[in-house]
Scaffold this motif. Structure first.
Motif, PDB file in Angstrom:
ATOM      1  N   GLY A 138       0.800  -1.218   0.000  1.00  0.00           N
ATOM      2  CA  GLY A 138       0.000   0.000   0.000  1.00  0.00           C
ATOM      3  C   GLY A 138       0.833   1.268   0.000  1.00  0.00           C
ATOM      4  O   GLY A 138       0.293   2.369   0.043  1.00  0.00           O
ATOM      5  N   GLN A 139       2.158   1.141  -0.048  1.00  0.00           N
ATOM      6  CA  GLN A 139       3.053   2.298  -0.033  1.00  0.00           C
ATOM      7  C   GLN A 139       4.030   2.225  -1.215  1.00  0.00           C
ATOM      8  O   GLN A 139       4.057   1.253  -1.960  1.00  0.00           O
ATOM      9  CB  GLN A 139       3.824   2.357   1.293  1.00  0.00           C
ATOM     10  N   HIS A 140       4.826   3.295  -1.347  1.00  0.00           N
ATOM     11  CA  HIS A 140       5.786   3.363  -2.442  1.00  0.00           C
ATOM     12  C   HIS A 140       7.160   2.860  -1.996  1.00  0.00           C
ATOM     13  O   HIS A 140       7.559   3.044  -0.847  1.00  0.00           O
ATOM     14  CB  HIS A 140       5.895   4.803  -2.954  1.00  0.00           C
ATOM     15  N   ILE A 141       7.885   2.279  -2.914  1.00  0.00           N
ATOM     16  CA  ILE A 141       9.136   1.590  -2.601  1.00  0.00           C
ATOM     17  C   ILE A 141      10.291   2.541  -2.294  1.00  0.00           C
ATOM     18  O   ILE A 141      11.258   2.162  -1.634  1.00  0.00           O
ATOM     19  CB  ILE A 141       9.529   0.664  -3.779  1.00  0.00           C
ATOM     20  N   GLU A 142      10.185   3.803  -2.729  1.00  0.00           N
ATOM     21  CA  GLU A 142      11.328   4.719  -2.643  1.00  0.00           C
ATOM     22  C   GLU A 142      11.851   4.901  -1.219  1.00  0.00           C
ATOM     23  O   GLU A 142      13.064   5.015  -1.002  1.00  0.00           O
ATOM     24  CB  GLU A 142      10.964   6.078  -3.249  1.00  0.00           C
ATOM     25  N   GLU A 143      10.953   4.955  -0.227  1.00  0.00           N
ATOM     26  CA  GLU A 143      11.383   5.160   1.157  1.00  0.00           C
ATOM     27  C   GLU A 143      12.301   4.036   1.625  1.00  0.00           C
ATOM     28  O   GLU A 143      13.343   4.271   2.243  1.00  0.00           O
ATOM     29  CB  GLU A 143      10.171   5.253   2.078  1.00  0.00           C
ATOM     30  N   SER A 144      11.919   2.797   1.340  1.00  0.00           N
ATOM     31  CA  SER A 144      12.733   1.660   1.774  1.00  0.00           C
ATOM     32  C   SER A 144      14.072   1.630   1.036  1.00  0.00           C
ATOM     33  O   SER A 144      15.103   1.265   1.612  1.00  0.00           O
ATOM     34  CB  SER A 144      11.983   0.345   1.573  1.00  0.00           C
ATOM     35  N   LEU A 145      14.072   2.023  -0.236  1.00  0.00           N
ATOM     36  CA  LEU A 145      15.319   2.052  -0.997  1.00  0.00           C
ATOM     37  C   LEU A 145      16.252   3.138  -0.466  1.00  0.00           C
ATOM     38  O   LEU A 145      17.480   2.963  -0.461  1.00  0.00           O
ATOM     39  CB  LEU A 145      15.028   2.279  -2.475  1.00  0.00           C
ATOM     40  N   GLN A 146      15.674   4.244  -0.012  1.00  0.00           N
ATOM     41  CA  GLN A 146      16.484   5.300   0.591  1.00  0.00           C
ATOM     42  C   GLN A 146      17.172   4.787   1.855  1.00  0.00           C
ATOM     43  O   GLN A 146      18.368   5.032   2.069  1.00  0.00           O
ATOM     44  CB  GLN A 146      15.623   6.514   0.934  1.00  0.00           C
ATOM     45  N   PHE A 147      16.425   4.073   2.689  1.00  0.00           N
ATOM     46  CA  PHE A 147      17.015   3.515   3.899  1.00  0.00           C
ATOM     47  C   PHE A 147      18.121   2.526   3.551  1.00  0.00           C
ATOM     48  O   PHE A 147      19.198   2.532   4.155  1.00  0.00           O
ATOM     49  CB  PHE A 147      15.945   2.828   4.746  1.00  0.00           C
ATOM     50  N   LEU A 148      17.868   1.688   2.573  1.00  0.00           N
ATOM     51  CA  LEU A 148      18.868   0.709   2.146  1.00  0.00           C
ATOM     52  C   LEU A 148      20.125   1.402   1.641  1.00  0.00           C
ATOM     53  O   LEU A 148      21.254   0.968   1.936  1.00  0.00           O
ATOM     54  CB  LEU A 148      18.281  -0.195   1.062  1.00  0.00           C
ATOM     55  N   ASP A 149      19.967   2.484   0.892  1.00  0.00           N
ATOM     56  CA  ASP A 149      21.118   3.237   0.386  1.00  0.00           C
ATOM     57  C   ASP A 149      21.964   3.786   1.542  1.00  0.00           C
ATOM     58  O   ASP A 149      23.201   3.777   1.470  1.00  0.00           O
ATOM     59  CB  ASP A 149      20.654   4.387  -0.509  1.00  0.00           C
ATOM     60  N   ILE A 150      21.297   4.251   2.599  1.00  0.00           N
ATOM     61  CA  ILE A 150      22.035   4.785   3.753  1.00  0.00           C
ATOM     62  C   ILE A 150      22.789   3.665   4.459  1.00  0.00           C
ATOM     63  O   ILE A 150      23.930   3.849   4.900  1.00  0.00           O
ATOM     64  CB  ILE A 150      21.068   5.511   4.708  1.00  0.00           C
ATOM     65  N   CYS A 151      22.172   2.503   4.570  1.00  0.00           N
ATOM     66  CA  CYS A 151      22.867   1.341   5.144  1.00  0.00           C
ATOM     67  C   CYS A 151      24.130   1.020   4.359  1.00  0.00           C
ATOM     68  O   CYS A 151      25.189   0.719   4.936  1.00  0.00           O
ATOM     69  CB  CYS A 151      21.953   0.123   5.155  1.00  0.00           C
ATOM     70  N   GLN A 152      24.037   1.106   3.029  1.00  0.00           N
ATOM     71  CA  GLN A 152      25.190   0.830   2.187  1.00  0.00           C
ATOM     72  C   GLN A 152      26.257   1.912   2.347  1.00  0.00           C
ATOM     73  O   GLN A 152      27.445   1.623   2.438  1.00  0.00           O
ATOM     74  CB  GLN A 152      24.747   0.736   0.726  1.00  0.00           C
ATOM     75  N   LYS A 153      25.817   3.154   2.406  1.00  0.00           N
ATOM     76  CA  LYS A 153      26.738   4.271   2.589  1.00  0.00           C
ATOM     77  C   LYS A 153      27.531   4.141   3.882  1.00  0.00           C
ATOM     78  O   LYS A 153      28.735   4.428   3.931  1.00  0.00           O
ATOM     79  CB  LYS A 153      25.950   5.582   2.585  1.00  0.00           C
ATOM     80  N   LEU A 154      26.857   3.686   4.948  1.00  0.00           N
ATOM     81  CA  LEU A 154      27.497   3.553   6.258  1.00  0.00           C
ATOM     82  C   LEU A 154      28.154   2.190   6.452  1.00  0.00           C
ATOM     83  O   LEU A 154      28.680   1.899   7.521  1.00  0.00           O
ATOM     84  CB  LEU A 154      26.457   3.798   7.363  1.00  0.00           C
ATOM     85  N   ASN A 155      28.075   1.349   5.408  1.00  0.00           N
ATOM     86  CA  ASN A 155      28.752   0.046   5.435  1.00  0.00           C
ATOM     87  C   ASN A 155      28.250  -0.842   6.568  1.00  0.00           C
ATOM     88  O   ASN A 155      29.030  -1.500   7.267  1.00  0.00           O
ATOM     89  CB  ASN A 155      30.261   0.242   5.565  1.00  0.00           C
ATOM     90  N   LYS A 156      26.925  -0.855   6.762  1.00  0.00           N
ATOM     91  CA  LYS A 156      26.324  -1.626   7.845  1.00  0.00           C
ATOM     92  C   LYS A 156      26.228  -3.110   7.509  1.00  0.00           C
ATOM     93  O   LYS A 156      25.885  -3.492   6.378  1.00  0.00           O
ATOM     94  CB  LYS A 156      24.915  -1.103   8.152  1.00  0.00           C
ATOM     95  N   LYS A 157      26.497  -3.938   8.503  1.00  0.00           N
ATOM     96  CA  LYS A 157      26.267  -5.368   8.330  1.00  0.00           C
ATOM     97  C   LYS A 157      24.761  -5.606   8.226  1.00  0.00           C
ATOM     98  O   LYS A 157      23.974  -5.005   8.963  1.00  0.00           O
ATOM     99  CB  LYS A 157      26.835  -6.142   9.515  1.00  0.00           C
ATOM    100  N   MET A 158      24.380  -6.521   7.305  1.00  0.00           N
ATOM    101  CA  MET A 158      22.957  -6.722   7.052  1.00  0.00           C
ATOM    102  C   MET A 158      22.600  -8.192   6.883  1.00  0.00           C
ATOM    103  O   MET A 158      23.407  -8.993   6.408  1.00  0.00           O
ATOM    104  CB  MET A 158      22.513  -5.958   5.788  1.00  0.00           C
ATOM    105  N   TRP A 159      21.390  -8.524   7.295  1.00  0.00           N
ATOM    106  CA  TRP A 159      20.717  -9.747   6.892  1.00  0.00           C
ATOM    107  C   TRP A 159      19.549  -9.332   6.023  1.00  0.00           C
ATOM    108  O   TRP A 159      18.923  -8.287   6.270  1.00  0.00           O
ATOM    109  CB  TRP A 159      20.170 -10.523   8.097  1.00  0.00           C
ATOM    110  N   ILE A 160      19.250 -10.132   5.028  1.00  0.00           N
ATOM    111  CA  ILE A 160      18.091  -9.885   4.165  1.00  0.00           C
ATOM    112  C   ILE A 160      17.056 -10.974   4.418  1.00  0.00           C
ATOM    113  O   ILE A 160      17.384 -12.169   4.443  1.00  0.00           O
ATOM    114  CB  ILE A 160      18.490  -9.886   2.674  1.00  0.00           C
ATOM    115  N   ARG A 161      15.800 -10.547   4.598  1.00  0.00           N
ATOM    116  CA  ARG A 161      14.708 -11.500   4.764  1.00  0.00           C
ATOM    117  C   ARG A 161      13.678 -11.309   3.652  1.00  0.00           C
ATOM    118  O   ARG A 161      13.362 -10.184   3.272  1.00  0.00           O
ATOM    119  CB  ARG A 161      14.019 -11.303   6.123  1.00  0.00           C
TER     120      ARG A 161
END
Length: 233
Positions: A138-161
């Motif tokens: 029910g929402q647009h994908i851009e917000e989540s992609l923005q958060f993901l981009d910041i995680c990548q910028k900060l080199n955060k360890k991640m799990w994907i579900r």
């Protein structure tokens, strides 16, 4: 400041590495078709705690965390309470507690400050394309992609579900697209496929909310594993 908490699990084993103190926070802007926690959608809750009160509870269980465990902030969507979350994360780090954020990346901003005090991000990938994301959440994908981009910028360890839902994303085509998507991300320590379940239906009935996947059967676990094997190749 107080945070709105739905529930607390003191000895969680599936929401991050080791033994976790899991804080399920209130509030979510997404309305995922397969959501099994509709009681967390509204921000308000009966349980309200300050960050200090919450961390005092967490510290009671610190001896059980060992080298891998810690605290996981989940939901709902913890990013919808950024000021409380930052305060709680800071206190956890001051107490040398491993911090994990279980999120769809769909909150109210201030992500870089939140991620300063986050050791691990577990990100729930809803869909890969704009139309599919909108239909599912029910929402647009851009917000989540923005958060993901910041995680990548900060080199955060991640799990994907990824929740695998019959008739929505249980195809080899989708899994290969997901594999390509994940291959372009840094610091992915783990990818999990979660088979769709129908355990949340009684909650919808209690809350008198229509359940939109009522004719969809639970995901076959064997087929889900086959798709995961394809993903790993």
């Amino acid at each position: 400041m107080k945070g709105y908490i739905n529930s607390i699990e003191t000895m969680g084993l599936v929401d991050g590495p080791g033994i976790r103190f899991v804080v399920f926070m209130q509030g979510c802007r997404l309305r995922c078709l397969y959501c099994h926690n509709p009681e967390t959608w509204k921000k308000e809750s009966e349980l309200e705690l300050t960050a200090n009160e919450l961390v005092k509870r967490i510290l009671r269980y610190k001896n059980y965390f060992g080298e891998e465990g810690g605290v996981t902030f989940s939901g709902g969507e913890p990013l919808l309470q950024p000021e409380f979350l930052i305060e709680a994360l800071k206190l956890c780090k001051q107490c040398n507690i491993h911090t994990c954020l279980d999120t769809a990346g769909f909150g109210l901003g201030n992500y870089e400050e939140i991620l300063k005090y986050t050791d691990l991000v577990i990100m729930d990938i809803k869909a890969l394309e704009k139309g599919a994301y909108k239909n599912l959440t029910g929402q647009h994908i851009e917000e989540s992609l923005q958060f993901l981009d910041i995680c990548q910028k900060l080199n955060k360890k991640m799990w994907i579900r990824q929740v695998i839902v019959p008739g929505i994303n249980d195809t080899e085509e989708y899994v290969l697209k997901l594999k390509e998507f994940v291959s372009n991300l840094k610091n992915i320590e783990k990818v999990e496929f979660l088979p769709y379940e129908t355990l949340g239906i009684p909650k919808y009935e209690k809350l008198k909310i229509p359940y939109r996947l009522e004719n969809v059967s639970p995901m076959n676990t064997k087929r889900c594993q086959e798709l995961y094997t394809l993903f790993e190749k």
